[in-house]
Enzyme design. Structure first.
Site, PDB file in Angstrom:
ATOM      1  N   GLU A   1      -2.989   2.061 -19.735  1.00 29.90           N
ATOM      2  CA  GLU A   1      -2.441   2.814 -18.194  1.00 29.90           C
ATOM      3  C   GLU A   1      -1.225   3.572 -18.230  1.00 29.90           C
ATOM      4  OE1 GLU A   1      -3.556   0.382 -14.838  1.00 29.90           O
ATOM      5  OE2 GLU A   1      -1.643   0.903 -13.683  1.00 29.90           O
TER       6      GLU A   1
ATOM      7  N   ASP B   1      -1.181  -0.475  -1.452  1.00 36.41           N
ATOM      8  CA  ASP B   1      -0.214  -1.057  -0.830  1.00 36.41           C
ATOM      9  C   ASP B   1      -0.033  -0.441   0.246  1.00 36.41           C
ATOM     10  OD1 ASP B   1      -0.334  -3.340  -2.569  1.00 36.41           O
ATOM     11  OD2 ASP B   1       1.290  -2.280  -3.940  1.00 36.41           O
TER      12      ASP B   1
HETATM   13  P1  FAD Z   1      -8.900  -4.679  -1.532  1.00 31.28           P
HETATM   14  O1  FAD Z   1     -10.005  -4.994  -2.668  1.00 31.28           O
HETATM   15  O2  FAD Z   1      -9.239  -3.939  -0.455  1.00 31.28           O
HETATM   16  O3  FAD Z   1      -8.217  -5.897  -1.131  1.00 31.28           O
HETATM   17  C1  FAD Z   1      -6.926  -6.133  -0.445  1.00 31.28           C
HETATM   18  C2  FAD Z   1      -6.816  -7.288   0.414  1.00 31.28           C
HETATM   19  O4  FAD Z   1      -7.797  -7.402   1.473  1.00 31.28           O
HETATM   20  C3  FAD Z   1      -7.065  -8.657  -0.432  1.00 31.28           C
HETATM   21  O5  FAD Z   1      -6.140  -9.683   0.026  1.00 31.28           O
HETATM   22  C4  FAD Z   1      -8.598  -8.866  -0.049  1.00 31.28           C
HETATM   23  O6  FAD Z   1      -8.866 -10.173  -0.201  1.00 31.28           O
HETATM   24  C5  FAD Z   1      -8.626  -8.429   1.355  1.00 31.28           C
HETATM   25  N1  FAD Z   1      -9.858  -7.897   1.719  1.00 31.28           N
HETATM   26  C6  FAD Z   1     -10.834  -7.003   1.098  1.00 31.28           C
HETATM   27  N2  FAD Z   1     -12.008  -6.887   1.757  1.00 31.28           N
HETATM   28  C7  FAD Z   1     -11.755  -7.534   2.922  1.00 31.28           C
HETATM   29  C8  FAD Z   1     -12.721  -7.614   4.167  1.00 31.28           C
HETATM   30  N3  FAD Z   1     -13.889  -6.934   4.145  1.00 31.28           N
HETATM   31  N4  FAD Z   1     -12.151  -8.394   5.071  1.00 31.28           N
HETATM   32  C9  FAD Z   1     -10.884  -9.046   5.009  1.00 31.28           C
HETATM   33  N5  FAD Z   1     -10.121  -8.960   3.933  1.00 31.28           N
HETATM   34  C10 FAD Z   1     -10.393  -8.191   2.915  1.00 31.28           C
HETATM   35  N6  FAD Z   1      -1.733   0.697  -6.300  1.00 31.28           N
HETATM   36  C11 FAD Z   1      -1.215   2.245  -6.068  1.00 31.28           C
HETATM   37  O7  FAD Z   1      -0.613   2.451  -5.075  1.00 31.28           O
HETATM   38  N7  FAD Z   1      -1.712   3.230  -7.078  1.00 31.28           N
HETATM   39  C12 FAD Z   1      -2.270   2.847  -8.232  1.00 31.28           C
HETATM   40  O8  FAD Z   1      -2.519   3.397  -9.027  1.00 31.28           O
HETATM   41  C13 FAD Z   1      -2.733   1.319  -8.512  1.00 31.28           C
HETATM   42  N8  FAD Z   1      -3.511   0.905  -9.428  1.00 31.28           N
HETATM   43  C14 FAD Z   1      -3.904  -0.331  -9.485  1.00 31.28           C
HETATM   44  C15 FAD Z   1      -4.711  -0.795 -10.774  1.00 31.28           C
HETATM   45  C16 FAD Z   1      -4.945  -2.170 -10.838  1.00 31.28           C
HETATM   46  C17 FAD Z   1      -5.764  -2.596 -12.120  1.00 31.28           C
HETATM   47  C18 FAD Z   1      -4.569  -2.971 -10.069  1.00 31.28           C
HETATM   48  C19 FAD Z   1      -4.727  -4.491  -9.911  1.00 31.28           C
HETATM   49  C20 FAD Z   1      -3.833  -2.925  -8.900  1.00 31.28           C
HETATM   50  C21 FAD Z   1      -3.473  -1.474  -8.815  1.00 31.28           C
HETATM   51  N9  FAD Z   1      -2.624  -0.887  -7.613  1.00 31.28           N
HETATM   52  C22 FAD Z   1      -2.365   0.242  -7.417  1.00 31.28           C
HETATM   53  C23 FAD Z   1      -1.963  -1.855  -6.533  1.00 31.28           C
HETATM   54  C24 FAD Z   1      -3.268  -2.328  -5.293  1.00 31.28           C
HETATM   55  O9  FAD Z   1      -3.195  -0.827  -4.596  1.00 31.28           O
HETATM   56  C25 FAD Z   1      -2.572  -3.321  -4.438  1.00 31.28           C
HETATM   57  O10 FAD Z   1      -2.943  -4.383  -5.079  1.00 31.28           O
HETATM   58  C26 FAD Z   1      -3.462  -3.326  -3.082  1.00 31.28           C
HETATM   59  O11 FAD Z   1      -2.612  -4.364  -2.182  1.00 31.28           O
HETATM   60  C27 FAD Z   1      -4.751  -3.983  -3.044  1.00 31.28           C
HETATM   61  O12 FAD Z   1      -5.716  -2.739  -3.408  1.00 31.28           O
HETATM   62  P2  FAD Z   1      -7.109  -3.402  -3.694  1.00 31.28           P
HETATM   63  O13 FAD Z   1      -8.198  -2.080  -3.702  1.00 31.28           O
HETATM   64  O14 FAD Z   1      -7.323  -4.554  -4.818  1.00 31.28           O
HETATM   65  O15 FAD Z   1      -7.518  -3.818  -2.226  1.00 31.28           O
END
Ligand code: FAD
Length: 292
Positions: free
Chosen positions: A17, A110
């Site tokens: 990454e 985030d």
């Molecule tokens: P989601 O999958 O939407 O989940 C977020 C929260 O909402 C979780 O607590 C989940 O349980 C909850 N949730 C999901 N669906 C529902 C629903 N239908 N109803 C109620 N609750 C729900 N951040 C950046 O800004 N840029 C990046 O390039 C980046 N790369 C990343 C790469 C990896 C491999 C990882 C693990 C994280 C990365 N992040 C990045 C961080 C990420 O954006 C944050 O962790 C963010 O807070 C959550 O994103 P997510 O896509 O996992 O969210």
């Protein structure tokens, strides 16, 4: 190539990454890093997306295009939704199509204080659905071996992860973790929930004491006592800390590979030498596994 197909071809996929240079820096700044990474023959390189800034000034697509079209490595372009509109995402999808990039890591992102939250996207799964309605993309997602920090517990988080995968995610990358038992436990629970896509383990070699404070603050990951002792012992000495961090990550990866992990995703923070050191330590084992 679709990232999901790599897992059919190989027993253990390896990826790195990286993040784009600042908008004010020339893109050429990253050429040496990419040249060195190409020599390590990763299966793909993922490129982070800096949430909160303007879509136009975001360099994820530019770097993904460089990785694909100049360095001939498969890119996985990250996209975040929580501060984006449908128009923003469409603009990026069109750019990705133009550059022939079809792998996207769809993220909610985030929530940044002071930035308005999107009216169009609430969770990553909303973004996944929107991307699939607007192009022929292959979509990866994020997952959290210790549970996402906003979740009530891991079980709830996995229920939402299942929904996210069912919305069209074909591969998952985990957040970094320092205790492999957390990953094994998560994997078992995910499979029991019916989450059957390949899950790649995210490993970050920690080479500086100050990295740790940021990481714990941003991701809420746990530090096992073995790791905390290592920081206490070597944190004051840059050289010793680097060696100890590489050794810890190497041990984690060897254990994961011996336990049939489907892939290792290395968070190398644009540090190609670090990637070289880790790959050197695991290349024998990796070659053996992928030859089987
Ligand atoms: P989601 O999958 O939407 O989940 C977020 C929260 O909402 C979780 O607590 C989940 O349980 C909850 N949730 C999901 N669906 C529902 C629903 N239908 N109803 C109620 N609750 C729900 N951040 C950046 O800004 N840029 C990046 O390039 C980046 N790369 C990343 C790469 C990896 C491999 C990882 C693990 C994280 C990365 N992040 C990045 C961080 C990420 O954006 C944050 O962790 C963010 O807070 C959550 O994103 P997510 O896509 O996992 O969210």
């Amino acid at each position: 190539m679709n990232i999901k197909d790599l897992f059919v071809k190989k027993k253990a996929v390896v990826s790195f990454e990286i993040f784009p240079p600042k908008a004010t820096s020339p893109i050429e700044k990253i050429y040496d890093t990419l040249e060195a990474l190409r020599g390590l023959m990763p299966d793909y390189i993922s490129i982070t997306y800096g949430a909160g800034g303007s879509v136009i000034s975001n360099r994820t697509v530019e770097l993904a295009s460089l990785v694909k079209n100049k360095y001939k490595i498969e890119p996985l372009a990250h996209l975040t939704a929580i501060h984006s509109s449908k128009e923003d995402i469409l603009h990026l999808l069109n750019e990705l199509k133009e550059k022939n990039i079809n792998n996207i890591l769809a993220l909610r992102g985030d929530i940044k204080e002071g930035h308005p939250v999107s009216k169009d996207f609430r969770y990553a799964s909303d973004l996944v659905k929107f991307i699939l309605q607007n192009g022929n993309f292959n979509i990866s997602g994020a997952c959290y071996p210790e549970g996402h920090f906003e979740s009530a517990n891991l079980d709830k988080d996995l229920d939402f992860l299942k929904k996210k995968v069912d919305s069209g995610v074909t591969h998952l990358n985990t957040q970094l973790f320092f205790d492999n038992q957390d990953f094994y436990c998560f994997l078992e629970k995910a499979r029991k929930k019916g989450i059957n896509v390949p899950i790649q383990a995210g490993i970050m070699p920690i080479v500086k004491k100050k990295q740790i404070e940021n990481i714990v603050f941003l991701s809420g990951v746990k530090l096992p006592s073995k790791f905390s002792k290592l920081i206490a012992k070597y944190g004051h000495d840059d050289e010793m800390m680097r060696a100890a961090g590489v050794e810890y990550a190497t041990e984690q990866i060897i254990d994961l590979l011996k336990n049939n992990v489907q892939g290792i995703h290395l968070y190398i923070m644009n540090n190609a030498q670090l990637a070289k050191d880790i790959i050197k330590n695991i290349s024998h084992l990796l070659e053996g596994i992928n030859r089987e």
